[in-house]
Design an enzyme around this catalytic site. Sequence first.
Site, PDB file in Angstrom:
ATOM      1  N   HIS A   1      -4.865  -6.371 -10.916  1.00 52.12           N
ATOM      2  CA  HIS A   1      -4.237  -7.279  -9.962  1.00 52.12           C
ATOM      3  C   HIS A   1      -3.697  -8.528 -10.644  1.00 52.12           C
ATOM      4  CE1 HIS A   1      -6.758  -4.919  -7.108  1.00 52.12           C
ATOM      5  NE2 HIS A   1      -5.683  -5.031  -6.369  1.00 52.12           N
TER       6      HIS A   1
ATOM      7  N   GLU B   1       0.822  -1.213   0.000  1.00 49.14           N
ATOM      8  CA  GLU B   1       0.000   0.000   0.000  1.00 49.14           C
ATOM      9  C   GLU B   1       0.857   1.265   0.000  1.00 49.14           C
ATOM     10  OE1 GLU B   1      -2.860  -0.428  -0.816  1.00 49.14           O
ATOM     11  OE2 GLU B   1      -3.143  -2.528  -0.271  1.00 49.14           O
TER      12      GLU B   1
END
Length: 653
Positions: free
Chosen positions: A436, A355
Amino acid sequence: MRRGHIILIFLLGELMSMTWAAVRVDARIRAAETMSMRRSQTEQLRKRDKTPLSRSQLFKLTPGESLEEDTEVDDALGGKVERLHETYKGFKVYDTVVTVRKSKNGELTGDATGHFYQNIDEDVPNTEAKLSPNQALQIALKVENDDEENIGSVKTDKFIYVDKKDGNKAKLVYQLSYLIDGFKRPFYIIDANKGKVIQHWSGFNTYPCCERKYTAIGGNEKIGKITYGNMPYCLAPTIVNGTCYLENEYVRVVDMENTRHNNITETASFLCDEGYGDEVNGAYSPATDAFFYGTVVGKMFEEWFGGTALKEKIILRVHFSEYMENAFWNGVNCTFGDGGSDLYPLTSLDVVGHEIGHGITEQSSNLAYYDEHGGVNEAFSDIMGEAAERYLLESDFLTGGSIMKNSSYLREFETPENDGVSISKVSDMNDSIPVHFSSGVYRRVWYVLVKQEGMPIREAATVFLHANKMYWHSTASFHDCACGLLMAALDLGYSTLPFNVAFSDVGIDHCEVESHILGLNKNRTVSDITVTESVNPVFKFTTPEWADTLIVDATGTYPTWISVFIGGWEASNDACGEEKGEVIAEGIDTVYVPNAEDKQFYMKFSRHGSDMSNTTLIGFNAVDITAGYTCQQNFSEFNWWYLRDCGLKLPDY
């Protein structure tokens, strides 16, 4: 007005003017892409003008346009690398990146790569918008079917956008985004005059020692309890009167108390002798884990990369909502849910690094979160997670391995397609693959690079970070990012060979980066070149037809091994690519190469070689290098260039 691919070059022998080669694409704006110059001819231009080369000279900017600095870093070649973006009448031009090389004293060398636009004034004579930012926001809200009262963190920027779907026409646009925390973060590019939605995408970037004066545990049922305070799990909270605050110079943790309330901003704290006490869903203290792992990432950036991860202190929000199986970067901070039936709380090291990696990308290349560039965006974050694992202990080449309840991992690097949805070959890419899973291409690149080719993770991560900051841009493709990585490797003095092996493995076409190698001028010393065990910078040198013996000299703190190549700058059995070369001479500090006439040489400087077995190889080596040649005798008494270059008597006319 026209748009073309412009290559900035000087032709040999043309010393009086700059020649522009343009390939006609259509009748709209002209773009400058993959720009390069021959360094020696740039030096001759400087001599003629007797002034440093300016940006306006180099790029032929048209009215209203300018190139502004984003960032500047030192390279391993004794100079600097500067990243620029284009503005028009003070507004940024979307997706423009120009990277230039500068000398040690800050002068442009003429080496440039990237793209920008000219003649914008023909499409956008003024920058007054007919729509207000709020009107643009209302358009996005209508498309998304969202209520304004439910949104927050609204960001609106006005800039210039070249619409490839509309004949490469320049337009005044708003880029806006807003946040519905935990749910969505849409991005829109909207024509500021006509209100048309030009592009939109989802920008929710998800997924995924010290004296002990406290009681703190972490971990989860899968990996076991972690007792913080024992190496390498040293916790570094701020302690005030027996209270431990989860904040230090690197990171700050906020406990959201299972809400979505953005007004919760205070730093999480606990009585040091009691521990945090936030056990949930099989994890013993997600807040403590997040704090420790965020500190690990912060320290990694300080020690490995010589800087900070983000422009501001890292903020990590934990216990967001109730049993949310997600983690995300929202443009301001990193947020972690407590997991659920499939996931433990998402505060593992690789997910925290992931992140934070999204924040790095947003503040650097700003890779848009869709298509190939979105796949690289995701892969870079996974790579940052693996780098952080290696900094602390060892990388497992898995994302989310320690937080999955019912499977071994969330994503993997060696064989990405094992999850049934990821790809590892460019040929399998299509527009419907989520980011992803398209990230598998660059996850596989990373695996081949560091696991099969043996490049240390720290060095590989340094190259990826440099490319993200200096060469990648918002809509960079798989191929564009590969070229940026190769240029970054050359800037930093690392071998390009393992990168090309990795790119071939996934099917990324070969990049031409020979023009990015810094050329040397005859007998002109380049100072303070960085040479270490792993940093082996490459330069090139071209000789004329009257050259006799090439002489390459290196002077440094320690002996320097010099390898002279012909045909390329990497010794390899791979016949593909212009980097494949043959070593024709080697030696310590000074190398002589006979029969040097009319050749392109590549010179690599290193701290290792067959004759250096008894040489101390530790430490940093600051090296001054010089290349030159002796002249053939009686080459041609009528060749004026030969006579002048070799210091012989010029004829009288």
